[in-house]
Motif scaffolding. Sequence first.
Motif, short mmCIF file in Angstrom:
data_model
loop_
_atom_site.label_atom_id
_atom_site.label_comp_id
_atom_site.label_asym_id
_atom_site.label_seq_id
_atom_site.Cartn_x
_atom_site.Cartn_y
_atom_site.Cartn_z
N GLY A 172 9.30 7.81 19.65
CA GLY A 172 10.73 7.51 19.71
C GLY A 172 11.16 6.74 18.49
O GLY A 172 11.82 7.29 17.61
N PRO A 173 10.79 5.45 18.38
CA PRO A 173 11.21 4.69 17.20
C PRO A 173 10.55 5.23 15.93
O PRO A 173 9.43 5.75 15.96
CB PRO A 173 10.70 3.26 17.50
N VAL A 174 11.26 5.10 14.83
CA VAL A 174 10.66 5.36 13.52
C VAL A 174 9.63 4.26 13.26
O VAL A 174 9.91 3.08 13.44
CB VAL A 174 11.74 5.37 12.42
N LEU A 175 8.43 4.63 12.84
CA LEU A 175 7.35 3.68 12.61
C LEU A 175 7.08 3.58 11.11
O LEU A 175 6.76 4.58 10.47
CB LEU A 175 6.08 4.12 13.34
N VAL A 176 7.21 2.37 10.58
CA VAL A 176 7.05 2.13 9.15
C VAL A 176 6.00 1.05 8.95
O VAL A 176 6.09 -0.04 9.52
CB VAL A 176 8.37 1.70 8.49
N GLY A 177 4.99 1.35 8.16
CA GLY A 177 3.99 0.35 7.79
C GLY A 177 4.29 -0.20 6.41
O GLY A 177 4.56 0.57 5.48
N GLN A 178 4.27 -1.50 6.28
CA GLN A 178 4.42 -2.16 4.98
C GLN A 178 3.04 -2.63 4.51
O GLN A 178 2.28 -3.19 5.29
CB GLN A 178 5.34 -3.36 5.04
N GLU A 179 2.75 -2.41 3.23
CA GLU A 179 1.53 -2.94 2.62
C GLU A 179 1.92 -4.02 1.63
O GLU A 179 2.59 -3.75 0.63
CB GLU A 179 0.76 -1.82 1.90
N HIS A 180 1.54 -5.26 1.92
CA HIS A 180 1.82 -6.36 1.02
C HIS A 180 0.61 -6.71 0.14
O HIS A 180 0.71 -7.58 -0.73
CB HIS A 180 2.28 -7.59 1.81
N LEU A 181 -0.52 -6.04 0.40
CA LEU A 181 -1.67 -6.15 -0.48
C LEU A 181 -1.77 -4.84 -1.26
O LEU A 181 -0.77 -4.25 -1.59
CB LEU A 181 -2.93 -6.45 0.33
N THR A 182 -2.95 -4.40 -1.58
CA THR A 182 -3.12 -3.13 -2.29
C THR A 182 -4.25 -2.35 -1.65
O THR A 182 -5.16 -2.93 -1.03
CB THR A 182 -3.45 -3.34 -3.78
N LEU A 183 -4.19 -1.04 -1.80
CA LEU A 183 -5.27 -0.20 -1.29
C LEU A 183 -6.60 -0.58 -1.94
O LEU A 183 -7.65 -0.60 -1.28
CB LEU A 183 -4.95 1.27 -1.57
N ALA A 184 -6.58 -0.90 -3.22
CA ALA A 184 -7.81 -1.21 -3.94
C ALA A 184 -8.53 -2.44 -3.41
O ALA A 184 -9.75 -2.56 -3.52
CB ALA A 184 -7.51 -1.39 -5.43
N CYS A 185 -7.77 -3.37 -2.83
CA CYS A 185 -8.41 -4.61 -2.36
C CYS A 185 -8.92 -4.50 -0.92
O CYS A 185 -9.57 -5.41 -0.43
CB CYS A 185 -7.45 -5.80 -2.50
N HIS A 186 -8.63 -3.39 -0.25
CA HIS A 186 -9.14 -3.20 1.11
C HIS A 186 -10.60 -2.76 1.07
O HIS A 186 -11.01 -2.00 0.18
CB HIS A 186 -8.32 -2.15 1.86
N SER A 187 -11.37 -3.19 2.05
CA SER A 187 -12.75 -2.76 2.15
C SER A 187 -12.82 -1.27 2.50
O SER A 187 -11.86 -0.68 3.02
CB SER A 187 -13.47 -3.57 3.24
N ARG A 188 -13.97 -0.68 2.21
CA ARG A 188 -14.15 0.74 2.56
C ARG A 188 -13.98 0.94 4.06
O ARG A 188 -13.39 1.94 4.50
CB ARG A 188 -15.53 1.22 2.11
N ARG A 189 -14.48 0.00 4.82
CA ARG A 189 -14.36 0.09 6.28
C ARG A 189 -12.90 0.11 6.72
O ARG A 189 -12.51 0.91 7.58
CB ARG A 189 -15.09 -1.10 6.90
N LEU A 190 -12.08 -0.75 6.11
CA LEU A 190 -10.66 -0.77 6.47
C LEU A 190 -9.96 0.50 5.99
O LEU A 190 -9.12 1.06 6.70
CB LEU A 190 -9.99 -2.01 5.87
N ARG A 191 -10.33 0.98 4.81
CA ARG A 191 -9.69 2.20 4.31
C ARG A 191 -9.97 3.38 5.25
O ARG A 191 -9.09 4.23 5.48
CB ARG A 191 -10.18 2.52 2.89
#
Length: 425
Positions: free
Chosen positions: A128-147
């Motif tokens: 129903g609602p539009v779902l928007v994720g904000q990233e305030h960090l960067t993809l590069a700084c995320h662990s492989r597990r989180l990615r």
Amino acid sequence: MRIAILIHHAYGIGGTIRTTLNSAQALSGRHDVEVVSVFRHRDRTVFDPGPGVRLRHLVDLRPDSPDHDHPDHQRPSRHYPRADGHYTRYSALTDARIEEYLRTCDADVIVGTRPGLNTLLALRAPRGPVLVGQEHLTLACHSRRLRLTLRDAYPRLDALTTVTETDAADYRSRMRLPGVRVEAVPNGVPEPAVAPADPGAKWVVAAGRLAPAKRYDLLLRAFARVVAERPDWRLRIYGAGPQRDRLRDCIDSLGLYNHAFLMGAAHPIESEWCKGSIAASTSSLEAFGMTIVEAMRCGLPVVATRCPHGPAEIIKDGVDGRLVTMNDVGAIAEGLLELIDDDDLRRRMGAAARDNARRYDPALVAERYTDLFTELASRRGRGARLGTARTTAHRARGALLSTAFTARDGLRRARAATRSKGSAA
């Protein structure tokens, strides 16, 4: 349009909190905006969300609250992803409160503000609602597990926003996100309610958490070279963090005790920026560079390291500041001395910084979000909301993915324990 913004907590002084409340206040001029803080740990917010923004919390951790010693808060979360660094702060209680909020929320748009919350929205929110994720960090700084977790969850969002074009490009090229709008929308910084900085002030100012990535040790070593040529200049560093004692020792060892000062955290920071005439940012990693924009809005040219993502997208090198080689003490000192030794250049760059930073005004950022939300909502259509049966199926699929993540994490821990026992034997 009704907009709900889900944040880890809205009662501290971090950059995500500042920009979330700035954006919420700007959006509230045209929309019904609610900021939902998962946690509350103090009576008042540090930053004023403004009269047009509703602020609510889901779990109250103040000592006199029943939630403080709630037994469910001692039980681990089953929904919040373990790969997110805040996992240990979440619990069965937060699972229940977030689930209840998402079930009863009547917002047209729900926005998450960190990977774990974005994952919860993707997997647990009803259709129903539009779902928007904000990233305030960067993809590069995320662990492989989180990615890996995000790769499974983020395709269920309608949009993902990053704070730099560089990071948006990383998500488009490195993650499989079919049908998800990936847009770069920078952080908003309001116009300061103080007079512009005096370009004649002989102070360099830096601000941010006293953490390794900020590389204040490099700034101090570079400033020692500055002082050798210009002993009439001083340095103030604002912020708190784990490296305070180390930086104090660095100041003493460099003989800068009369020239460099650790000022602690300051709020509001604008009046402190305006006491200097040059700002410095020597980070090895920046998701955006909010302090750079804050300084520029106060009329300070910024000498910043050309670290990935933020600074090069904010500063026009040679126009409103200087971009210098990362991790290079000599380059940092040279950049500072160039502005210190040229009063006219410092004045021109300061004026340009103030003019160019207006593009980060929260009202302009809110317009970009409004355009994005409106397009996504119209594409889906309010009348096209799914019926109860399909909504139940959607939530069931999310629950299955969430369970799969938990099982996968458990299997990894079991394998790691087996390998550890084998090594010990």
